[in-house]
Motif scaffolding. Structure first.
Motif, PDB file in Angstrom:
ATOM      1  N   CYS A   1       0.841  -1.102  -0.003  1.00  0.00           N
ATOM      2  CA  CYS A   1      -0.100  -0.041   0.049  1.00  0.00           C
ATOM      3  C   CYS A   1       1.001   1.195   0.202  1.00  0.00           C
ATOM      4  O   CYS A   1       2.063   0.983   0.518  1.00  0.00           O
ATOM      5  N   ALA A   2       0.391   2.454  -0.673  1.00  0.00           N
ATOM      6  CA  ALA A   2       1.339   3.599  -0.685  1.00  0.00           C
ATOM      7  C   ALA A   2       0.173   4.821  -0.609  1.00  0.00           C
ATOM      8  O   ALA A   2      -1.001   4.741  -0.852  1.00  0.00           O
ATOM      9  N   SER A   3       0.793   5.916   0.081  1.00  0.00           N
ATOM     10  CA  SER A   3      -0.117   7.038  -0.161  1.00  0.00           C
ATOM     11  C   SER A   3       0.728   8.135  -0.686  1.00  0.00           C
ATOM     12  O   SER A   3       1.917   8.301  -0.654  1.00  0.00           O
ATOM     13  N   SER A   4       0.256   9.437  -1.201  1.00  0.00           N
ATOM     14  CA  SER A   4       0.836  10.346  -1.492  1.00  0.00           C
ATOM     15  C   SER A   4      -0.040  11.609  -1.225  1.00  0.00           C
ATOM     16  O   SER A   4      -1.276  11.591  -1.410  1.00  0.00           O
ATOM     17  N   GLN A   5       0.241  12.804  -1.409  1.00  0.00           N
ATOM     18  CA  GLN A   5      -0.358  14.205  -0.991  1.00  0.00           C
ATOM     19  C   GLN A   5      -1.548  14.271  -1.870  1.00  0.00           C
ATOM     20  O   GLN A   5      -2.642  14.378  -1.797  1.00  0.00           O
ATOM     21  N   GLY A   6      -0.880  14.594  -3.372  1.00  0.00           N
ATOM     22  CA  GLY A   6      -1.927  14.705  -4.384  1.00  0.00           C
ATOM     23  C   GLY A   6      -2.389  13.550  -5.045  1.00  0.00           C
ATOM     24  O   GLY A   6      -2.088  12.418  -4.785  1.00  0.00           O
ATOM     25  N   GLY A   7      -2.944  13.498  -6.394  1.00  0.00           N
ATOM     26  CA  GLY A   7      -3.041  12.469  -7.203  1.00  0.00           C
ATOM     27  C   GLY A   7      -3.548  12.728  -8.483  1.00  0.00           C
ATOM     28  O   GLY A   7      -3.724  11.971  -9.552  1.00  0.00           O
ATOM     29  N   SER A   8      -3.954  13.993  -8.600  1.00  0.00           N
ATOM     30  CA  SER A   8      -4.367  14.410 -10.112  1.00  0.00           C
ATOM     31  C   SER A   8      -3.812  15.794 -10.366  1.00  0.00           C
ATOM     32  O   SER A   8      -4.106  16.862  -9.554  1.00  0.00           O
ATOM     33  N   GLY A   9      -3.447  15.994 -11.558  1.00  0.00           N
ATOM     34  CA  GLY A   9      -2.638  17.481 -11.876  1.00  0.00           C
ATOM     35  C   GLY A   9      -1.550  17.713 -11.379  1.00  0.00           C
ATOM     36  O   GLY A   9      -1.140  17.488 -10.373  1.00  0.00           O
ATOM     37  N   GLY A  10      -0.704  18.230 -12.161  1.00  0.00           N
ATOM     38  CA  GLY A  10       0.766  18.757 -11.502  1.00  0.00           C
ATOM     39  C   GLY A  10       1.678  17.649 -11.600  1.00  0.00           C
ATOM     40  O   GLY A  10       1.459  16.473 -11.900  1.00  0.00           O
ATOM     41  N   PRO A  11       2.819  17.920 -11.155  1.00  0.00           N
ATOM     42  CA  PRO A  11       3.687  16.706 -11.040  1.00  0.00           C
ATOM     43  C   PRO A  11       3.573  16.064  -9.780  1.00  0.00           C
ATOM     44  O   PRO A  11       2.909  16.091  -8.904  1.00  0.00           O
ATOM     45  N   PRO A  12       3.802  14.686 -10.085  1.00  0.00           N
ATOM     46  CA  PRO A  12       3.442  13.708  -8.967  1.00  0.00           C
ATOM     47  C   PRO A  12       4.156  14.056  -7.583  1.00  0.00           C
ATOM     48  O   PRO A  12       5.364  14.180  -7.730  1.00  0.00           O
ATOM     49  N   ASP A  13       3.255  13.519  -6.607  1.00  0.00           N
ATOM     50  CA  ASP A  13       4.028  13.781  -5.314  1.00  0.00           C
ATOM     51  C   ASP A  13       4.516  12.339  -4.870  1.00  0.00           C
ATOM     52  O   ASP A  13       4.327  11.329  -5.556  1.00  0.00           O
ATOM     53  N   THR A  14       5.512  12.343  -3.717  1.00  0.00           N
ATOM     54  CA  THR A  14       6.297  11.551  -3.724  1.00  0.00           C
ATOM     55  C   THR A  14       5.309  10.212  -2.864  1.00  0.00           C
ATOM     56  O   THR A  14       4.322  10.751  -2.034  1.00  0.00           O
ATOM     57  N   GLN A  15       5.334   9.115  -2.994  1.00  0.00           N
ATOM     58  CA  GLN A  15       4.585   8.057  -2.661  1.00  0.00           C
ATOM     59  C   GLN A  15       5.143   7.420  -1.522  1.00  0.00           C
ATOM     60  O   GLN A  15       6.589   7.094  -1.532  1.00  0.00           O
ATOM     61  N   TYR A  16       4.481   7.295  -0.545  1.00  0.00           N
ATOM     62  CA  TYR A  16       5.269   6.777   0.742  1.00  0.00           C
ATOM     63  C   TYR A  16       4.523   5.336   0.865  1.00  0.00           C
ATOM     64  O   TYR A  16       3.246   5.133   0.858  1.00  0.00           O
ATOM     65  N   PHE A  17       5.359   4.269   1.017  1.00  0.00           N
ATOM     66  CA  PHE A  17       4.943   3.012   1.158  1.00  0.00           C
ATOM     67  C   PHE A  17       4.788   2.384   2.347  1.00  0.00           C
ATOM     68  O   PHE A  17       5.769   2.446   3.203  1.00  0.00           O
ATOM     69  N   GLY A  18       3.941   1.529   2.319  1.00  0.00           N
ATOM     70  CA  GLY A  18       3.749   0.616   3.743  1.00  0.00           C
ATOM     71  C   GLY A  18       4.898  -0.494   3.807  1.00  0.00           C
ATOM     72  O   GLY A  18       5.505  -0.436   2.566  1.00  0.00           O
ATOM     73  N   PRO A  19       4.908  -1.373   4.708  1.00  0.00           N
ATOM     74  CA  PRO A  19       6.073  -2.199   4.687  1.00  0.00           C
ATOM     75  C   PRO A  19       5.618  -3.805   3.878  1.00  0.00           C
ATOM     76  O   PRO A  19       6.512  -4.620   3.837  1.00  0.00           O
ATOM     77  N   GLY A  20       4.542  -3.728   3.597  1.00  0.00           N
ATOM     78  CA  GLY A  20       4.108  -4.952   2.594  1.00  0.00           C
ATOM     79  C   GLY A  20       3.047  -5.901   3.561  1.00  0.00           C
ATOM     80  O   GLY A  20       3.498  -6.138   4.644  1.00  0.00           O
ATOM     81  N   THR A  21       2.316  -6.708   2.651  1.00  0.00           N
ATOM     82  CA  THR A  21       1.803  -8.123   3.082  1.00  0.00           C
ATOM     83  C   THR A  21       2.107  -9.087   2.157  1.00  0.00           C
ATOM     84  O   THR A  21       1.998  -9.105   0.982  1.00  0.00           O
ATOM     85  N   ARG A  22       2.781 -10.256   2.845  1.00  0.00           N
ATOM     86  CA  ARG A  22       3.158 -11.118   1.944  1.00  0.00           C
ATOM     87  C   ARG A  22       2.241 -12.196   2.086  1.00  0.00           C
ATOM     88  O   ARG A  22       1.918 -12.860   3.153  1.00  0.00           O
ATOM     89  N   LEU A  23       1.332 -12.416   0.856  1.00  0.00           N
ATOM     90  CA  LEU A  23       0.349 -13.364   0.763  1.00  0.00           C
ATOM     91  C   LEU A  23       0.775 -14.680   0.373  1.00  0.00           C
ATOM     92  O   LEU A  23       1.540 -14.684  -0.892  1.00  0.00           O
TER      93      LEU A  23
END
Lengths: 116, 114
Positions: free
Chosen positions: A91-113
């Motif tokens: 999972c990841a999140s970022s400040q924006g999402g539409s329009g303009g330069p992309p924002d840094t995405q911050y990632f979670g630690p992951g889920t190993r399925l």
């Protein structure tokens, strides 16, 4: 404080089962993502939500259904699990999402399925 | 077609040696460019990014990257590698710019010899 958290960290289940992975971010971001990383470390986006609205929906089997109850949470539900679903899901999140330069995405630690 | 290539799957360097990880992209314009690092068993962390302006960008942990438009490249460098740099490194352009969609390269696994 963990910025992007995922539960569970590990998930082992049988083929045909239905499972969910939860993601929460406390960064106040508007956009959240799900990525799948396969056994060869190849990382591919699956979905993205901006303010609870689906904005990216890659070619993913409809057994995968994301749900965003609010903009701080994005859960991933998988129906009828198959062997090929075995992977690490980020999972990841970022400040924006539409329009303009992309924002840094911050990632979670992951889920190993692991699907047996 | 939009694509990204990391030609080196696995690189081994000695501690203290310099490092360059290659990244090439295919796109009709200049994409937004990112490098992420994934330590074993961890999520991804942003090292640096390029949007415009100075083509040499500095990042965290002593890393830098240089954008070369003529070569469609965005190579990552570090002058002196530390053992803790052993990890998987991903180049990730964003081509659309509209929805933050990152296209990840296959990754380069870095091993560091003492």
């Amino acid at each position: 404080d963990t910025a992007v958290s995922q539960t569970p960290k590990y998930l082992v289940t049988q083929m045909g089962n239905d499972k969910s992975i939860k993601c929460e971010q406390n960064l106040g971001h508007d956009t959240m993502y799900w990525y799948k990383q396969d056994s060869k470390k190849f990382l591919k986006i699956m979905f993205s939500y901006n303010n609870k609205e689906l904005i990216i929906n890659e070619t993913v089997p409809n057994r995968f259904s994301p749900k965003s109850p609010d903009k701080a949470h994005l859960n991933l539900h998988i129906n009828s699990l198959e062997l090929g679903d075995s992977a690490v899901y980020f999972c990841a999140s970022s400040q924006g999402g539409s329009g303009g330069p992309p924002d840094t995405q911050y990632f979670g630690p992951g889920t190993r399925l692991t699907v047996l | 077609a939009q694509s990204v290539t990391q030609p080196d799957i696995h690189i081994t360097v000695s501690e203290g040696a310099s490092l360059e990880l290659r990244c090439n992209y295919s796109y009709g314009a200049t994409p937004y460019l990112f490098w992420y690092v994934q330590s074993p068993g961890q999520g991804l962390q942003l090292l640096l990014k390029y949007f415009s302006g100075d083509t040499l960008v500095q990042g965290i942990k002593g890393f830098e990257a240089e954008f070369k438009r003529s070569q469609s490249s965005f190579n990552l460098r570090k002058p002196s590698v530390h053992w803790s740099d052993a990890a998987e490194y991903f180049c990730a352009p964003s081509f659309s710019g509209g929805y933050n969609k990152l296209i990840f390269g296959a990754g380069t696994r870095l091993a560091v010899h003492p």
